[in-house]
Design a protein around this motif. Sequence first.
Motif, PDB file in Angstrom:
ATOM      1  N   LYS A 133      -2.826   0.344  -3.947  1.00 37.40           N
ATOM      2  CA  LYS A 133      -2.313  -0.994  -3.649  1.00 37.40           C
ATOM      3  C   LYS A 133      -1.679  -1.540  -4.911  1.00 37.40           C
ATOM      4  O   LYS A 133      -2.337  -1.619  -5.965  1.00 37.40           O
ATOM      5  CB  LYS A 133      -3.418  -1.939  -3.170  1.00 37.40           C
ATOM      6  CG  LYS A 133      -2.876  -3.299  -2.746  1.00 37.40           C
ATOM      7  CD  LYS A 133      -3.976  -4.223  -2.229  1.00 37.40           C
ATOM      8  CE  LYS A 133      -3.375  -5.561  -1.774  1.00 37.40           C
ATOM      9  NZ  LYS A 133      -4.425  -6.497  -1.320  1.00 37.40           N
ATOM     10  N   TYR A 155       0.831  -1.207   0.000  1.00 39.16           N
ATOM     11  CA  TYR A 155       0.000   0.000   0.000  1.00 39.16           C
ATOM     12  C   TYR A 155       0.866   1.260   0.000  1.00 39.16           C
ATOM     13  O   TYR A 155       1.971   1.285   0.550  1.00 39.16           O
ATOM     14  CB  TYR A 155      -0.909   0.030   1.231  1.00 39.16           C
ATOM     15  CG  TYR A 155      -2.144  -0.841   1.130  1.00 39.16           C
ATOM     16  CD1 TYR A 155      -3.383  -0.287   0.830  1.00 39.16           C
ATOM     17  CD2 TYR A 155      -2.077  -2.213   1.337  1.00 39.16           C
ATOM     18  CE1 TYR A 155      -4.532  -1.076   0.737  1.00 39.16           C
ATOM     19  CE2 TYR A 155      -3.204  -3.021   1.246  1.00 39.16           C
ATOM     20  CZ  TYR A 155      -4.427  -2.437   0.954  1.00 39.16           C
ATOM     21  OH  TYR A 155      -5.548  -3.217   0.858  1.00 39.16           O
ATOM     22  N   VAL A 170      -7.333   1.979  -4.756  1.00 43.65           N
ATOM     23  CA  VAL A 170      -8.203   0.943  -4.203  1.00 43.65           C
ATOM     24  C   VAL A 170      -9.652   1.425  -4.157  1.00 43.65           C
ATOM     25  O   VAL A 170      -9.942   2.607  -4.312  1.00 43.65           O
ATOM     26  CB  VAL A 170      -7.737   0.540  -2.784  1.00 43.65           C
ATOM     27  CG1 VAL A 170      -6.294   0.062  -2.798  1.00 43.65           C
ATOM     28  CG2 VAL A 170      -7.924   1.693  -1.789  1.00 43.65           C
ATOM     29  N   ASN A 223     -10.564  -0.925   3.363  1.00 42.81           N
ATOM     30  CA  ASN A 223      -9.623   0.088   2.892  1.00 42.81           C
ATOM     31  C   ASN A 223      -9.757   1.383   3.696  1.00 42.81           C
ATOM     32  O   ASN A 223      -8.758   2.024   4.024  1.00 42.81           O
ATOM     33  CB  ASN A 223      -9.833   0.350   1.401  1.00 42.81           C
ATOM     34  CG  ASN A 223      -9.313  -0.787   0.537  1.00 42.81           C
ATOM     35  OD1 ASN A 223      -8.317  -1.429   0.880  1.00 42.81           O
ATOM     36  ND2 ASN A 223      -9.985  -1.050  -0.572  1.00 42.81           N
TER      37      ASN A 223
END
Length: 219
Positions: free
Chosen positions: A134, A69, A139, A170
């Motif tokens: 990501k 991430y 995301v 997320n």
Amino acid sequence: MVLLNDERIAKIHCVDNKEKILSLREISKNIIIDETRRQISSKSDLFCYARESIIKKLIEATNYLPDGYQFLIKEAYRPLSQQKKSFEEAFNYYKIQYPLKNDDEIYKITCEYVAPVKVAGHPTGGAIDITLLKDGIEVDMGTEFNDIPIEPKNLTYLYSTYINNIAKENRRILIECMEKVGFKNYPTEWWHWSYGDCYWAFLNDCDTLYSAIDENEIT
């Protein structure tokens, strides 16, 4: 939920600690700037500038990102002139959308999406619009960045229950990273986080660290 039209926020004592506003570019391999600017109105080249403490805290927050991430910065500093224009445009938009509501009601709705100039965080360099990548791809956060909150689901609200589980996870990652280093979220916008501005000061029951700064004063 406290919105930015709350008179208690307007009464916050605004001081400025004269901290520098610096570029967020190339401060960390895990902090990426969205240089396309396709989702923001600002034409200022300072759109990715922020106060020194914001930069330090973002770098610290990368320590809490899961593997793969990264943070993606959409916008940080915003000139006062742009903030005023954005608020007026949103106000006029909602006036058309809700023709039966009076101006006070429209003002309150507008504040859910755009901060009034007097208490806006972006012109201080203390607010940042941020999402996650990501493996280099944005995301699912439940909505697009800068989407408009629409009742009754209010999908842009940080803790909306109507988003899918992937988006909830997320958002949880973003919340954990940002809160651990002292940022506060504006609850109608999952992407908007601040430190040192009026809203942050209200939530922390203290004075601000930053006041609005004119674009021409930033070197």
